[in-house]
Scaffold this motif. Sequence first.
Motif, PDB file in Angstrom:
ATOM      1  N   LYS A  76      -1.494  -0.638  -1.369  1.00 17.08           N
ATOM      2  CA  LYS A  76      -1.494   0.793  -1.055  1.00 17.08           C
ATOM      3  C   LYS A  76      -2.224   1.541  -2.156  1.00 17.08           C
ATOM      4  O   LYS A  76      -2.364   1.054  -3.265  1.00 17.08           O
ATOM      5  N   THR A  80       0.322   7.905  -1.543  1.00 18.80           N
ATOM      6  CA  THR A  80       0.568   7.656  -0.127  1.00 18.80           C
ATOM      7  C   THR A  80       0.778   9.002   0.553  1.00 18.80           C
ATOM      8  O   THR A  80       1.677   9.756   0.187  1.00 18.80           O
ATOM      9  N   THR A 112      -6.159   2.275   3.467  1.00 20.13           N
ATOM     10  CA  THR A 112      -6.342   2.859   2.137  1.00 20.13           C
ATOM     11  C   THR A 112      -7.796   3.272   1.982  1.00 20.13           C
ATOM     12  O   THR A 112      -8.698   2.561   2.449  1.00 20.13           O
ATOM     13  N   THR A 119      -3.541   6.199   0.561  1.00 19.00           N
ATOM     14  CA  THR A 119      -3.170   5.477   1.770  1.00 19.00           C
ATOM     15  C   THR A 119      -2.641   6.529   2.731  1.00 19.00           C
ATOM     16  O   THR A 119      -1.822   7.367   2.346  1.00 19.00           O
TER      17      THR A 119
END
Length: 157
Positions: A76, A80, A112, A119
């Motif tokens: 990731k 995020t 990503t 991500t």
Amino acid sequence: MAKNVFTEENFAKLEEIIQKYKDTKGALIPVLNDAQKLFGCLPLEVQKKISKGLNIPMAEIYGVVTFYAQFSLEPKGEYTIGVCLGTACYVKGAQKIIDRIKKEINVEVGKTSPDGKFTLEATRCIGACGLAPVMTINEDVYGRLVEGDIPGILEKY
């Protein structure tokens, strides 16, 4: 891109993690959590090592990894981004928010960005319906969004 985390040193650390929990009932989740912290994700290579070390079938491990949202098969990004697609957020324009993010940082949902920084995930209700549409970036929450808000928010990261 991120540095290589799949080193002999990290696999040695994984072995230590496995040994720490080996004789503990319910060891799989703690081992997966620690392994993901160590590697940033749980690719098959890591799952195989855990399978062998805990004597748990690969199918069971893969099932757990793909069932729980906190586990990831791929690395990731540093940040995020979660855009809520629950009913309230969707009705108030969450899809436009996702589309703008995709355009701004060149990333598809569930992937990503090429620079490894972001991500993008589509999430279900996060319980902030009164702020719809809602987006999170790591622990930060942004609500009552419109498309034009996105560039300025992303700039902070």
